[in-house]
Design an enzyme around this catalytic site. Structure first.
Site, PDB file in Angstrom:
ATOM      1  N   CYS A 191      51.758  30.552   7.862  1.00 60.49           N
ATOM      2  CA  CYS A 191      50.689  31.193   8.651  1.00 60.49           C
ATOM      3  C   CYS A 191      49.637  31.825   7.737  1.00 60.49           C
ATOM      4  CB  CYS A 191      51.248  32.303   9.536  1.00 60.49           C
ATOM      5  SG  CYS A 191      52.817  31.938  10.325  1.00 60.49           S
ATOM      6  N   ASP A 192      50.059  32.470   6.667  1.00 61.45           N
ATOM      7  CA  ASP A 192      49.141  33.335   5.915  1.00 61.45           C
ATOM      8  C   ASP A 192      48.831  32.870   4.496  1.00 61.45           C
ATOM      9  OD1 ASP A 192      49.092  35.056   8.103  1.00 61.45           O
ATOM     10  OD2 ASP A 192      50.869  36.133   7.416  1.00 61.45           O
ATOM     11  N   CYS A 240      55.441  35.020   6.808  1.00 65.63           N
ATOM     12  CA  CYS A 240      55.229  33.618   7.143  1.00 65.63           C
ATOM     13  C   CYS A 240      54.206  33.002   6.186  1.00 65.63           C
ATOM     14  CB  CYS A 240      54.747  33.504   8.595  1.00 65.63           C
ATOM     15  SG  CYS A 240      54.351  31.819   9.076  1.00 65.63           S
TER      16      CYS A 240
END
Ligand code: NAP
Length: 308
Positions: free
Chosen positions: A138-139, A135
């Protein structure tokens, strides 16, 4: 344990499930959506959606997910964040068991979608959260000024690879062939991006490091030559697998686990419908998931009317 009765229980709060819920609730059917993670499904962890009609400037994935959820709730949909374990046909109803509760439904819509595929190479599982990610939204921010590998040649690899250039100093897209699968607009954008380079005909055989990812072992699939390249992160975007485990053996599926549905999104079990990426033949787009959610909801209404 409570056993509440609903006209319909929808499993999954992605684009398909939430759209189905908006339609069933607006048709005055009591509607429960069961979701194990968060609303929006795959779209919730996508940076931007540029091809959903009505948003010419694009919209953040998380934004549209929240809007769909709010719209469902506005019409009286109950959304419970519980992990569904079983869908069991009973004489007149379906029994849906979660880790916390049991629910009854006159009809069910399966909208569990699909989850990312893993590479299955040594080091991958060990380094999840320590350099390996699925992701970018997200990261990505953890990779400011870093050198990352993106695996895959489809729209996800291209879109997320482009997104990662906001943070990373270099993004290497590692693809097992020498031709991309992704759409031409994303191909052009990626090829023009000075921070992106492509490593063709290549797979990652191993992800290596001590406490976090430090390098990858690459193999050219044409020459079988291997080489180690430094990398701070590995983002894997190699497609999806259906989340159909809970209905295995109940409804008909293909060999990959996609649910087979006939006209009107009906599965092989009367009263169970399927919509979105769980369904064989779905075209893996948010707008299609929404359309299928609508179709399944209308088919379900007709089914319940015929039952009366
Ligand atoms: P995808 O289109 O199935 O592409 C998966 C990619 O991973 C392919 O290039 C495939 O290689 C490669 N791959 C598969 N297994 C592999 C393995 N074991 N090792 C190395 N490489 C492997 O998946 P996706 O990119 O996630 O897209 C899924 C669907 O969502 C598509 O329909 C896509 O159009 C859609 N989507 C659309 C957008 C958008 O419209 N902006 C954004 C994201 C996704 P091969 O090409 O050799 O098979």
């Amino acid at each position: 344990m409570s056993t509440s009765l609903f006209d319909t229980v929808i499993v999954g709060a992605g684009g398909a499930g939430l759209t189905a819920a908006i339609y069933t609730a607006r048709a005055n059917l009591s509607t429960l959506v069961l979701e194990k993670l968060m609303p929006g499904g795959q779209i919730a962890s996508t940076e931007g959606v540029e091809n959903y009609p009505g948003f010419p400037e694009g919209i953040m994935g998380a934004d549209i997910a929240q809007r769909m959820e709010a719209q469902a709730v506005k019409y009286g949909v109950q959304i419970n964040y519980e992990d569904v374990k079983n869908v069991l046909p009973r004489e007149k109803f379906f029994l849906i068991e979660t880790s916390e509760n049991r629910y009854q439904a006159k009809a069910v819509i399966l909208a569990m979608g699909a989850s990312f595929r893993m590479l299955g190479v040594p080091g991958e599982k060990e380094f999840i959260g320590r350099g390996v990610s699925y992701c970018a939204t997200c990261d990505g921010a953890f990779f400011k000024g870093k050198n990352v590998m993106v695996v895959g040649g489809g729209d996800s690899a291209l879109q997320e690879g482009i997104f990662l250039t906001k943070f990373a100093s270099q993004v290497s897209i590692v693809h097992r062939r020498d031709q991309l699968r992704g759409s031409s607009i994303l191909q052009e954008r990626a090829k023009k991006n000075p921070k992106i380079r492509f490593i063709w005909d290549t797979v990652i055989d191993k992800i290596q490091g001590n406490s976090k990812v430090e390098s990858v072992l690459l193999r050219n699939v044409k020459t079988q030559e291997t080489r180690t390249m430094p990398a701070d992160g590995v983002f894997v975007f190699i497609g999806h697998a259906p989340n159909s485990g809970i209905v295995k053996g109940l409804v008909e599926m293909d060999e990959e686990g996609y649910v087979i549905s006939g006209g009107g999104y009906r599965t092989s079990v009367p009263g169970i419908f399927a919509a979105g990426e769980i369904r064989k033949g779905s075209v893996h787009q948010l707008v299609a998931a929404a359309g299928e959610g609508c179709g399944a909801a209308l088919a379900l209404q007709a089914y319940l009317e015929n039952q009366e």
